[in-house]
Design a protein around this motif. Structure first.
Motif, short mmCIF file in Angstrom:
data_model
loop_
_atom_site.label_atom_id
_atom_site.label_comp_id
_atom_site.label_asym_id
_atom_site.label_seq_id
_atom_site.Cartn_x
_atom_site.Cartn_y
_atom_site.Cartn_z
N ASN A 222 51.57 48.17 73.45
CA ASN A 222 52.72 46.78 72.91
C ASN A 222 53.70 47.39 72.27
OD1 ASN A 222 51.55 45.70 75.14
ND2 ASN A 222 49.73 45.16 74.19
N MET A 223 54.27 48.19 71.44
CA MET A 223 55.20 48.02 70.76
C MET A 223 56.20 48.54 71.24
SD MET A 223 53.76 51.23 67.96
CE MET A 223 54.70 50.85 66.95
N THR A 224 57.68 47.89 71.10
CA THR A 224 59.01 48.37 71.10
C THR A 224 59.86 49.59 70.66
OG1 THR A 224 59.98 47.16 69.42
CG2 THR A 224 59.59 46.11 71.17
N GLN A 225 60.43 50.14 71.55
CA GLN A 225 60.86 50.96 69.87
C GLN A 225 61.72 51.07 68.36
OE1 GLN A 225 64.31 53.06 72.74
NE2 GLN A 225 63.59 54.35 73.93
N ALA A 226 62.28 49.81 68.30
CA ALA A 226 62.69 49.38 67.70
C ALA A 226 61.28 49.43 66.52
CB ALA A 226 63.19 47.58 67.38
N GLU A 227 60.58 48.56 66.90
CA GLU A 227 59.19 48.41 66.51
C GLU A 227 58.10 50.06 65.75
OE1 GLU A 227 57.03 44.27 68.15
OE2 GLU A 227 56.69 46.44 68.90
N LEU A 228 58.65 50.68 66.14
CA LEU A 228 57.97 52.15 65.86
C LEU A 228 58.82 52.72 65.40
CD1 LEU A 228 56.33 54.39 66.58
CD2 LEU A 228 57.63 55.48 68.74
N ALA A 229 60.41 52.08 65.34
CA ALA A 229 61.50 53.04 63.96
C ALA A 229 61.19 52.87 62.92
CB ALA A 229 62.81 52.40 65.09
N ALA B 255 58.28 51.38 61.74
CA ALA B 255 56.62 51.90 61.42
C ALA B 255 57.09 52.85 61.15
CB ALA B 255 55.77 51.73 62.61
N VAL B 256 58.28 54.21 61.44
CA VAL B 256 58.41 55.30 60.77
C VAL B 256 59.21 55.97 60.08
CG1 VAL B 256 56.29 56.76 62.90
CG2 VAL B 256 58.94 55.91 63.60
N GLU B 257 59.99 54.83 60.15
CA GLU B 257 61.15 54.77 58.95
C GLU B 257 62.53 55.63 60.01
OE1 GLU B 257 59.36 55.59 55.12
OE2 GLU B 257 59.35 54.11 54.86
N VAL B 258 62.45 55.57 61.37
CA VAL B 258 63.99 55.64 61.59
C VAL B 258 64.39 54.74 62.65
CG1 VAL B 258 62.95 58.11 61.45
CG2 VAL B 258 62.60 56.96 63.41
N SER B 259 65.71 55.17 63.37
CA SER B 259 66.23 54.44 64.18
C SER B 259 65.45 53.96 65.51
CB SER B 259 68.15 54.54 64.04
OG SER B 259 68.05 55.74 64.98
N ARG B 260 66.48 52.71 66.04
CA ARG B 260 65.79 52.82 67.17
C ARG B 260 66.82 54.13 68.15
NH1 ARG B 260 67.39 52.29 71.84
NH2 ARG B 260 69.68 51.47 71.29
N GLN B 261 67.30 54.90 67.85
CA GLN B 261 68.47 55.91 68.68
C GLN B 261 68.02 56.79 68.10
OE1 GLN B 261 69.46 53.09 66.45
NE2 GLN B 261 71.18 52.59 67.74
N THR B 262 66.42 57.04 67.18
CA THR B 262 66.22 58.62 67.11
C THR B 262 64.54 58.25 67.99
OG1 THR B 262 66.83 58.33 65.19
CG2 THR B 262 64.47 59.91 64.99
#
Length: 63
Positions: free
Chosen positions: A13-20, A22-29
């Motif tokens: 239940n994670m969004t791209q933004a939340e994952l970004a 968490a791993v210190e990158v942009s949502r676009q990455t």
């Protein structure tokens, strides 16, 4: 390189933004990795695998 990131995000239940964040990158990455437009660096792949508690080989599939 194919990957299971989108599926794993959905399972957690994670969004791209939340994952970004968490791993210190942009949502676009994250979007570019999910769509196969960008292969992550090895350090980023390790961060993603650690976050989902899975071996890299089960997340990223070499074609």
């Amino acid at each position: 390189m194919k990957n299971r990131i989108k599926v794993l995000r959905a399972e957690h239940n994670m969004t791209q933004a939340e994952l970004a964040v968490a791993v210190e990158v942009s949502r676009q990455t994250i979007n570019a990795i999910e769509t196969g437009k960008f292969d992550p660096s090895l350090p980023l792949a390790f961060k993603i695998s650690k976050l989902f508690d899975l071996p890299i080989e089960t997340i990223f599939i070499d074609e």
